[in-house]
Motif scaffolding. Structure first.
Motif, PDB file in Angstrom:
ATOM      1  N   VAL A  65     -20.422 -92.037 -60.225  1.00 21.43           N
ATOM      2  CA  VAL A  65     -20.236 -93.481 -60.083  1.00 21.43           C
ATOM      3  C   VAL A  65     -18.831 -93.780 -59.575  1.00 21.43           C
ATOM      4  O   VAL A  65     -18.626 -94.626 -58.693  1.00 21.43           O
ATOM      5  N   GLU A  66     -17.849 -93.056 -60.125  1.00 23.76           N
ATOM      6  CA  GLU A  66     -16.463 -93.232 -59.687  1.00 23.76           C
ATOM      7  C   GLU A  66     -16.312 -92.843 -58.216  1.00 23.76           C
ATOM      8  O   GLU A  66     -15.604 -93.515 -57.444  1.00 23.76           O
ATOM      9  N   ALA A  67     -16.992 -91.765 -57.821  1.00 20.64           N
ATOM     10  CA  ALA A  67     -16.915 -91.321 -56.428  1.00 20.64           C
ATOM     11  C   ALA A  67     -17.521 -92.355 -55.487  1.00 20.64           C
ATOM     12  O   ALA A  67     -17.000 -92.606 -54.398  1.00 20.64           O
ATOM     13  N   VAL A  68     -18.613 -92.967 -55.900  1.00 23.38           N
ATOM     14  CA  VAL A  68     -19.238 -93.998 -55.075  1.00 23.38           C
ATOM     15  C   VAL A  68     -18.299 -95.197 -54.938  1.00 23.38           C
ATOM     16  O   VAL A  68     -18.139 -95.765 -53.844  1.00 23.38           O
ATOM     17  N   GLU A  69     -17.660 -95.589 -56.038  1.00 24.40           N
ATOM     18  CA  GLU A  69     -16.772 -96.741 -55.981  1.00 24.40           C
ATOM     19  C   GLU A  69     -15.544 -96.460 -55.123  1.00 24.40           C
ATOM     20  O   GLU A  69     -14.995 -97.367 -54.485  1.00 24.40           O
ATOM     21  N   ASN A  70     -15.096 -95.201 -55.089  1.00 25.32           N
ATOM     22  CA  ASN A  70     -13.948 -94.846 -54.239  1.00 25.32           C
ATOM     23  C   ASN A  70     -14.304 -94.920 -52.756  1.00 25.32           C
ATOM     24  O   ASN A  70     -13.436 -95.161 -51.917  1.00 25.32           O
ATOM     25  N   ASN A  71     -15.587 -94.699 -52.434  1.00 19.11           N
ATOM     26  CA  ASN A  71     -16.022 -94.751 -51.039  1.00 19.11           C
ATOM     27  C   ASN A  71     -17.470 -95.249 -50.995  1.00 19.11           C
ATOM     28  O   ASN A  71     -18.400 -94.481 -50.732  1.00 19.11           O
ATOM     29  N   PRO A  72     -17.682 -96.544 -51.267  1.00 19.74           N
ATOM     30  CA  PRO A  72     -19.058 -97.056 -51.415  1.00 19.74           C
ATOM     31  C   PRO A  72     -19.879 -97.021 -50.134  1.00 19.74           C
ATOM     32  O   PRO A  72     -21.110 -97.130 -50.199  1.00 19.74           O
ATOM     33  N   GLU A  73     -19.249 -96.881 -48.968  1.00 20.94           N
ATOM     34  CA  GLU A  73     -19.997 -96.856 -47.720  1.00 20.94           C
ATOM     35  C   GLU A  73     -20.424 -95.440 -47.323  1.00 20.94           C
ATOM     36  O   GLU A  73     -21.097 -95.254 -46.308  1.00 20.94           O
TER      37      GLU A  73
END
Length: 350
Positions: free
Chosen positions: A87-95
């Motif tokens: 989840v943290e990884a997605v928020e760091n690069n959501p695109e």
């Protein structure tokens, strides 16, 4: 002391790993000295080796130690580390569009991630990441960015692929969103297990236990009825109900102030209004509700309206029981209904 009949009920729930009983009881196993939650994956003990408790504190006071597999002292829906990392990884690069190498770079097993996200959010990690990208696309489109710019910024090279993915997740094609409502859906952890809250910026539309049978159909009916796209997210009504539920389970709140949007027939709405007027700690029968509406023979219709309630706990359908004193039905399961009534009647705020 928990009665023998209730002990047998709890033991069957333990054998079935029934999630409806999360928070309702804990079981101590005399042969191992540990205590567990109802959904513990460990091998099940014999009935005669079990002791049942209404709280973890009672089990600890009886000298049982917490199980290392189901961790009964942690929240029943404790977020696994792998979920937190991703989840943290997605928020760091959501695109970002994820591939197998990305999982390897994080030392994460792709199949494990898929299972954990499916269990936690009801969708795989790839679906979760895609929904996040789609959320950004929605924001871009609503702020005036062209569809083609949104398509490229979210990593879709094919316009048809973008429209298909957008439609599946949002419930509408991008060119139609200007004329649609948007509802947000959030996962709420509670004392009796996870719930789903769906709301717009003004009011709460749905609040149900995640494991309620037919929840998917309820959400789809809500989407069609409101002509809305439903996407992951949080709004002020969702923040409000999360705070109020926490206070309710702590015994600090008996009525809810979060604004509600009711979806039903005039008769159903009249029944729900009667439910809200039942004081905390009291119950009414289906016949009582029918009489209060001036329709004493309509108790079966009242029961149907009660079952159609989509705002669990807030509209307290759990306070309606059979005329003979039996619990009757409850979408969240009779164990939860019994716990809620005990919680309100006896002040068992553990």
């Amino acid at each position: 002391m928990i009665r023998t009949e209730r002990q047998k009920e709890y033991y069957n729930a333990l054998l079935d790993k029934n999630s409806e009983y999360e928070g309702v009881f804990y079981v101590g196993v005399r042969t191992t000295g540990v205590f567990c939650r109802p959904t513990c994956p460990a091998r099940k003990p014999k009935f005669e080796n079990c002791e049942f408790f209404e709280s973890a504190q009672q089990a600890l006071l009886a000298s049982f130690r917490p199980c290392q597999r189901c961790r009964p002292l942690s929240h029943p829906n404790h977020v696994p580390e792998i979920v937190r990392v991703l989840v943290e990884a997605v928020e760091n690069n959501p695109e970002k569009r994820w591939n197998t190498q990305d999982f390897k770079d994080l030392s994460v097993d792709e199949s494990t991630a898929r299972r954990q996200f499916k269990k936690r959010f009801g969708m795989t990690f790839v679906e979760y990441a895609r929904a996040r990208r789609m959320g950004l696309a929605l924001k871009n489109i609503r702020s005036g960015q062209s569809v083609i710019d949104s398509q490229l910024s979210t990593g879709y090279e094919s316009s048809s692929g973008f429209r298909d993915a957008f439609s599946r997740i949002m419930g509408a094609a991008p060119t139609r969103l200007d004329h649609m409502n948007i509802l947000r859906a959030a996962w709420l952890d509670t004392r009796l297990g996870p719930m789903m809250a769906v709301a717009d910026d003004e009011a709460l539309h749905l609040l149900e236990f995640i494991d309620r049978r037919g929840l998917e159909r309820e959400v789809e009916r809500l989407r069609q009825r409101t002509k809305s796209a439903i996407i992951p997210g949080v709004t002020d009504p969702i923040r409000s109900i999360e705070q109020e539920l926490a206070a309710y389970f702590e015994g600090k709140l008996t009525s809810f102030q979060t604004p509600l949007e009711l979806h039903g027939s005039p008769f159903q709405k009249s029944v729900w209004e009667q439910l809200v007027n039942i004081p905390s700690g009291e119950t009414r029968s289906y016949r009582d509700i029918a009489v209060s509406l001036g329709r004493p023979t309509a108790f079966r219709a009242v029961a149907q309206a009660n079952g159609a309630n989509q705002l669990a706990i807030v509209i307290p359908c759990h306070r309606v029981i059979n005329t003979n004193g039996e619990l009757g039905g409850y979408g969240g399961g009779l164990a939860r209904k019994n716990w809620l009534l005990d919680h309100e009647k006896q002040g068992r705020y553990t």
